[in-house]
Design a protein around this motif. Sequence first.
Motif, PDB file in Angstrom:
ATOM      1  N   GLU A 273       0.811  -1.210   0.000  1.00 37.88           N
ATOM      2  CA  GLU A 273       0.000   0.000   0.000  1.00 37.88           C
ATOM      3  C   GLU A 273       0.850   1.268   0.000  1.00 37.88           C
ATOM      4  N   GLU A 274       1.936   1.279   0.751  1.00 37.29           N
ATOM      5  CA  GLU A 274       2.816   2.447   0.772  1.00 37.29           C
ATOM      6  C   GLU A 274       3.423   2.679  -0.606  1.00 37.29           C
ATOM      7  N   SER A 275       3.831   1.601  -1.282  1.00 35.17           N
ATOM      8  CA  SER A 275       4.382   1.727  -2.637  1.00 35.17           C
ATOM      9  C   SER A 275       3.340   2.276  -3.605  1.00 35.17           C
ATOM     10  N   ALA A 276       2.088   1.836  -3.440  1.00 33.92           N
ATOM     11  CA  ALA A 276       1.019   2.336  -4.302  1.00 33.92           C
ATOM     12  C   ALA A 276       0.827   3.839  -4.122  1.00 33.92           C
ATOM     13  N   GLU A 277       0.900   4.311  -2.887  1.00 36.77           N
ATOM     14  CA  GLU A 277       0.764   5.745  -2.640  1.00 36.77           C
ATOM     15  C   GLU A 277       1.896   6.521  -3.308  1.00 36.77           C
ATOM     16  N   ASP A 302      -7.300   9.194  -1.682  1.00 35.42           N
ATOM     17  CA  ASP A 302      -6.206   8.545  -2.401  1.00 35.42           C
ATOM     18  C   ASP A 302      -6.264   8.777  -3.911  1.00 35.42           C
ATOM     19  N   THR A 303      -6.523  10.026  -4.305  1.00 34.77           N
ATOM     20  CA  THR A 303      -6.634  10.356  -5.724  1.00 34.77           C
ATOM     21  C   THR A 303      -5.840  11.622  -6.029  1.00 34.77           C
ATOM     22  N   LYS A 304      -5.203  11.635  -7.185  1.00 35.27           N
ATOM     23  CA  LYS A 304      -4.487  12.817  -7.657  1.00 35.27           C
ATOM     24  C   LYS A 304      -4.827  13.018  -9.128  1.00 35.27           C
ATOM     25  N   CYS A 305      -5.215  14.258  -9.487  1.00 34.62           N
ATOM     26  CA  CYS A 305      -5.621  14.547 -10.865  1.00 34.62           C
ATOM     27  C   CYS A 305      -4.722  15.614 -11.481  1.00 34.62           C
ATOM     28  N   ALA A 306      -4.680  15.625 -12.809  1.00 36.39           N
ATOM     29  CA  ALA A 306      -3.857  16.598 -13.528  1.00 36.39           C
ATOM     30  C   ALA A 306      -4.510  16.916 -14.860  1.00 36.39           C
ATOM     31  N   GLU A 307      -4.137  18.062 -15.414  1.00 29.73           N
ATOM     32  CA  GLU A 307      -4.593  18.462 -16.736  1.00 29.73           C
ATOM     33  C   GLU A 307      -3.425  18.381 -17.707  1.00 29.73           C
ATOM     34  N   ASN A 308      -3.667  17.732 -18.825  1.00 29.55           N
ATOM     35  CA  ASN A 308      -2.657  17.616 -19.873  1.00 29.55           C
ATOM     36  C   ASN A 308      -2.494  18.979 -20.542  1.00 29.55           C
ATOM     37  N   THR A 309      -1.305  19.549 -20.437  1.00 31.81           N
ATOM     38  CA  THR A 309      -1.063  20.886 -20.992  1.00 31.81           C
ATOM     39  C   THR A 309      -0.255  20.852 -22.291  1.00 31.81           C
ATOM     40  N   ASP A 310      -0.088  19.677 -22.862  1.00 31.54           N
ATOM     41  CA  ASP A 310       0.640  19.570 -24.129  1.00 31.54           C
ATOM     42  C   ASP A 310      -0.115  20.340 -25.211  1.00 31.54           C
ATOM     43  N   GLY A 321      -0.361  10.189 -28.408  1.00 29.97           N
ATOM     44  CA  GLY A 321      -0.508   8.959 -27.645  1.00 29.97           C
ATOM     45  C   GLY A 321      -1.922   8.722 -27.161  1.00 29.97           C
ATOM     46  N   GLU A 322      -2.906   9.311 -27.835  1.00 27.09           N
ATOM     47  CA  GLU A 322      -4.316   9.148 -27.484  1.00 27.09           C
ATOM     48  C   GLU A 322      -4.629   9.648 -26.079  1.00 27.09           C
ATOM     49  N   ARG A 323      -3.811  10.505 -25.528  1.00 31.93           N
ATOM     50  CA  ARG A 323      -4.066  11.028 -24.192  1.00 31.93           C
ATOM     51  C   ARG A 323      -5.220  12.024 -24.216  1.00 31.93           C
ATOM     52  N   LYS A 324      -6.053  11.983 -23.160  1.00 28.18           N
ATOM     53  CA  LYS A 324      -7.151  12.914 -22.993  1.00 28.18           C
ATOM     54  C   LYS A 324      -6.663  14.147 -22.230  1.00 28.18           C
ATOM     55  N   ARG A 325      -7.579  15.090 -22.024  1.00 28.59           N
ATOM     56  CA  ARG A 325      -7.191  16.347 -21.395  1.00 28.59           C
ATOM     57  C   ARG A 325      -6.929  16.191 -19.891  1.00 28.59           C
ATOM     58  N   PHE A 326      -7.732  15.341 -19.209  1.00 30.66           N
ATOM     59  CA  PHE A 326      -7.591  15.191 -17.759  1.00 30.66           C
ATOM     60  C   PHE A 326      -7.281  13.747 -17.393  1.00 30.66           C
ATOM     61  N   GLN A 327      -6.404  13.582 -16.405  1.00 26.64           N
ATOM     62  CA  GLN A 327      -6.051  12.264 -15.875  1.00 26.64           C
ATOM     63  C   GLN A 327      -6.222  12.280 -14.361  1.00 26.64           C
ATOM     64  N   CYS A 328      -6.674  11.148 -13.822  1.00 31.82           N
ATOM     65  CA  CYS A 328      -6.762  10.983 -12.374  1.00 31.82           C
ATOM     66  C   CYS A 328      -6.131   9.647 -12.002  1.00 31.82           C
ATOM     67  N   ALA A 329      -5.246   9.678 -11.022  1.00 34.54           N
ATOM     68  CA  ALA A 329      -4.628   8.464 -10.502  1.00 34.54           C
ATOM     69  C   ALA A 329      -5.256   8.158  -9.151  1.00 34.54           C
ATOM     70  N   VAL A 330      -5.736   6.950  -8.994  1.00 35.48           N
ATOM     71  CA  VAL A 330      -6.391   6.531  -7.758  1.00 35.48           C
ATOM     72  C   VAL A 330      -5.717   5.256  -7.258  1.00 35.48           C
ATOM     73  N   SER A 331      -5.475   5.184  -5.956  1.00 39.66           N
ATOM     74  CA  SER A 331      -4.837   3.990  -5.393  1.00 39.66           C
ATOM     75  C   SER A 331      -5.773   3.291  -4.419  1.00 39.66           C
ATOM     76  N   TYR A 332      -5.631   1.984  -4.359  1.00 34.91           N
ATOM     77  CA  TYR A 332      -6.383   1.168  -3.399  1.00 34.91           C
ATOM     78  C   TYR A 332      -5.518  -0.031  -3.043  1.00 34.91           C
ATOM     79  N   ARG A 333      -5.142  -0.101  -1.769  1.00 36.26           N
ATOM     80  CA  ARG A 333      -4.217  -1.148  -1.318  1.00 36.26           C
ATOM     81  C   ARG A 333      -2.970  -1.166  -2.200  1.00 36.26           C
ATOM     82  N   ARG A 334      -2.657  -2.282  -2.866  1.00 39.93           N
ATOM     83  CA  ARG A 334      -1.422  -2.398  -3.652  1.00 39.93           C
ATOM     84  C   ARG A 334      -1.541  -1.796  -5.047  1.00 39.93           C
ATOM     85  N   TYR A 355     -12.329   3.289  -8.368  1.00 40.06           N
ATOM     86  CA  TYR A 355     -12.123   3.040  -6.937  1.00 40.06           C
ATOM     87  C   TYR A 355     -13.138   2.020  -6.426  1.00 40.06           C
ATOM     88  N   ALA A 356     -14.374   2.166  -6.841  1.00 42.61           N
ATOM     89  CA  ALA A 356     -15.410   1.222  -6.422  1.00 42.61           C
ATOM     90  C   ALA A 356     -15.118  -0.189  -6.921  1.00 42.61           C
TER      91      ALA A 356
END
Length: 364
Positions: A273-277, A302-310, A321-334, A355-356
């Motif tokens: 879990e610590e590594s996932a964070e 346990d979520t961090k979001c960002a906006e693609n500024t490319d 690379g087919e990236r969208k404008r917004f990304q969110c990283a969510v962690s749960y346990r490992r 997350y659900a």
Amino acid sequence: MSSSEILAANRLAGNIALGTDIDPELKYGAGNALTSAGTAASYLSKATRGVLQENNMLYGWASGSTDKQEFAILSNTAGDDALAELQRKRMTPKFTGITVLQFTDDETAIRVAKDISNADFTVAANENQPVSLPNYPTASSHRRPGIPTLGSTLAHGRYVIYLHVGVRDDDVTQLTTLAEKTYRTQISLLDKLPSLSPAEMLKLPPDPDGMLRRALNPKAMPGVGGVEYFTLDRIGYYQANRKQHLNDALYSETGADRFTRSWGTELIRTHDEESAETLRNKVIDLLVPSSSAADSPPKLPDTKCAENTDPRLKDRFVDTGERKRFQCAVSYRRYVAVVEADQIQDAHQRAAAQYALLANSQIQ
């Protein structure tokens, strides 16, 4: 292409040598699954297609590595590609191209290795010259004087290994040394991976460790799809996404060992879990270097979001690379998942859904 072929190729990807396994300079590259004679021949000599078809090639993987980031290595694997030859002359890169194919038995592999070498040699029969590799006397190798590349083919059990290597100077000793080191590295990896029979290919699990069924699938497209729907070990992921190889220190630190993509969602399993964070807080910077912080979903831990500024994101003629404008990283346990969308509200909804999925699956 059947799912068994792509599953077998993905399994093989984890046992294909990365360039840095061979030479620290070879840190840029690409890899691709080979599921038909037609795709495989494009990474060898075009003249080999008939050989592969007649001998029922099962599956394979092609990987290229180079010391120059701008060198389009996978489009330059075949020795008879005129545009590739022009690019090599202009950039004078050091590179290795490794193509590994599997056949039904050892005898077929031996025959195919010989036939591939003969077909490759006859493309420029008046110019090619045989080359001996002292430590691999059964390998068939050749080069054209004045061109600092070498092609070589070797059967190893049911596998056929085709190498196309290049150095900066037209020096046969350098070419021989690089080819032998590449063979040595690649063979040691293949020795750890038993070959498959056609029946065994059909029994390969489509979702090792249950990752795909726990990853949000925003497009709901079924079936293993190769580029956008897969699950791979860490080396296999680097083969398919070689830019991520440059981030190996972080993936190693966090014990990341299984990578899954599900039509836009990426799911990574870490050590704990610590590594996932740790990975959650850094992974978007790896996947989307041009980004700035964005609001996280309310009430979702346990979520961090960002906006693609490319700036290229607004140019529909540029591949980002087919990236969208917004990304969110969510962690749960490992586990760490990255979801994306063109609207922040959609990205938040996908993060909550992901997350659900992880929480309801009770992944340990």
